[in-house]
Every structure is written in structure tokens, then in C-alpha cells.
Design an enzyme around this catalytic site. Structure first.
Site, PDB file in Angstrom:
ATOM      1  N   HIS A 120      43.237  56.693  64.064  1.00 12.90           N
ATOM      2  CA  HIS A 120      44.548  56.099  63.844  1.00 12.90           C
ATOM      3  C   HIS A 120      44.660  54.739  64.526  1.00 12.90           C
ATOM      4  O   HIS A 120      43.838  54.375  65.367  1.00 12.90           O
ATOM      5  CB  HIS A 120      45.635  57.034  64.377  1.00 12.90           C
ATOM      6  CG  HIS A 120      45.721  58.323  63.623  1.00 12.90           C
ATOM      7  ND1 HIS A 120      46.265  58.422  62.377  1.00 12.90           N
ATOM      8  CD2 HIS A 120      45.297  59.575  63.956  1.00 12.90           C
ATOM      9  CE1 HIS A 120      46.205  59.674  61.958  1.00 12.90           C
ATOM     10  NE2 HIS A 120      45.608  60.395  62.897  1.00 12.90           N
ATOM     11  N   CYS A 132      44.988  52.207  60.653  1.00 14.19           N
ATOM     12  CA  CYS A 132      46.153  51.452  60.228  1.00 14.19           C
ATOM     13  C   CYS A 132      46.305  50.200  61.096  1.00 14.19           C
ATOM     14  O   CYS A 132      46.017  50.230  62.297  1.00 14.19           O
ATOM     15  CB  CYS A 132      47.406  52.308  60.339  1.00 14.19           C
ATOM     16  SG  CYS A 132      47.460  53.704  59.196  1.00 14.19           S
TER      17      CYS A 132
END
Length: 212
Positions: free
Chosen positions: A34, A75
Site C-alpha cells: 500500500h 497507490c
């Protein structure tokens, strides 16, 4: 960062291994997990863009590589390098997304089947699966970093694949960095892919879009 710096004394936990590289080494770093603006996330801590850049500069100053390639799947992963990474220290970086957007999962339902059973989770990240499947399908000794970037950028349609740093060696073969991948005996989730092997230890996604 102690792993990149080769600082075994600074390691606690894990297997204790660090890079043992020198001025002649070609280094390949791949990260998939992430992220958010200015950071990428490990299971229990964050790595901030400035800290990563400090480690890269340390490696350069101490001649711990000749050339280094970094692929980052997260991300807002472009924020790890945008406006930060120097373009004259032999570091070439590719990210799954720009500094302001999400990266995305792939092999989600109904393509999340292993041994005939749906696991109700995406099996990989779109950017990472694209470069890994390209690596399997192409000749690593002849395909250039630039050619792989172009293919993966075209195929990753849900985010903007970006690249940063030193482009002077973009025409070198990808195999010079991650070697020749022999996947002939690797069980695969779907014909033509080998990300199951490389993602076996990664955290699976819980939805099509990754969020921190």
C-alpha cells in the site's frame, strides 16, 4: 533502509540479510504493497519518500551500486520520486501510479481462482502483474528497460505508470538487473502468468482498488 545500505548491525528481526553490493553491482529493487502521498506502507510501519531518497543517496555516495532499477507498486507511488530523485546518480525508477492516484488490483473475481476455488481476493496488482507477465513472455537478455516500460505503461490502463531518475541506461536489458527467470516448473494461476510465485509472500488485496 539498513538492508539497502548493507548495514547488518542495524537489522532487527527478519532473516538479517542485507545487500552485499559494490561499485560494480547492478541492483534491482521491487516493492508491492500500500501507499499514500509521500509514503509506502509495510505491515507495521511506513517508509517516507525523503528517507528512501536518503538511503539511495547513501548508496550512491558509498559506491554500493553501479546502476540501480526500482519498481514500486503502491497507490500514489509516484510521490516517492517526483521532484526528489536525482537524474544523475544511475538510479532508474518506475512506479505503478503517479503522485495523486491509486494503483489497482487484478485477477479479481471471477479470475481469483486457485485450484478450482475462488478465494474472494484479487491475486495481484495490475502494474506488477503486467511487468512480471511481460518478463515471462520476453527474452530478458534482449528486452530493454525502455521496451518493458512502454509495454507495461500501455497495458496498465487504470493508472499512469511513471518513471523517474536517470534514463541514460534505459536501453540496457532487463535481465541485467533481475536475471533470467526460469518459470518452467512454477505452478501458475492462469496460463501465461507467473505472479503466483513472486507474490506468494505478498499481502493479498481485499478489493479491486487498493486503499491505505
Amino acid at each position: 533502509m539498513n538492508i539497502l545500505k548493507g548495514n547488518a548491525a542495524g537489522i532487527s528481526g527478519g532473516n538479517g540479510k542485507v545487500l552485499k553490493t559494490n561499485a560494480n553491482s547492478k541492483v534491482f529493487v521491487n516493492f508491492a504493497d500500500h501507499g499514500a502521498p509521500g509514503l509506502i506502507a509495510f505491515p507495521s510501519e511506513y517508509l517516507y519518500a525523503n528517507d528512501l531518497n536518503d538511503a539511495v543517496n547513501y548508496m550512491h555516495t558509498n559506491s554500493l551500486y553501479n546502476e540501480m532499477v526500482m519498481y514500486i507498486e503502491a497507490c500514489e507511488s509516484g510521490s516517492m520520486f517526483e521532484g526528489i530523485l536525482a537524474d544523475d546518480i544511475n538510479v532508474y525508477a518506475i512506479t505503478a501510479a503517479n503522485a495523486e492516484e491509486s494503483s489497482w488490483g487484478t485477477y479479481c473475481y471471477p479470475d481469483d481462482e486457485i485450484n478450482g476455488q475462488h478465494i474472494n481476493s484479487c491475486l495481484g496488482d495490475l502494474f506488477s502483474v503486467n511487468w512480471m507477465e511481460d518478463a515471462e513472455a520476453s527474452d530478458a537478455s534482449t528486452e530493454s528497460l525502455d521496451a518493458q516500460y512502454t509495454k507495461v505503461m500501455t497495458e496498465t490502463t487504470l493508472s499512469h505508470v511513471m518513471r523517474y531518475g536517470d534514463l541514460d541506461f534505459k536501453n540496457e536489458a532487463v535481465g541485467d538487473f533481475y536475471g533470467d527467470l526460469d518459470v518452467s516448473s512454477t505452478p501458475v494461476v492462469k496460463s501465461g502468468s507467473f505472479f503466483d510465485k513472486l507474490f506468494r509472500s505478498a499481502r493479498s488485496l481485499t478489493s479491486t482498488q487498493k486503499t491505505l
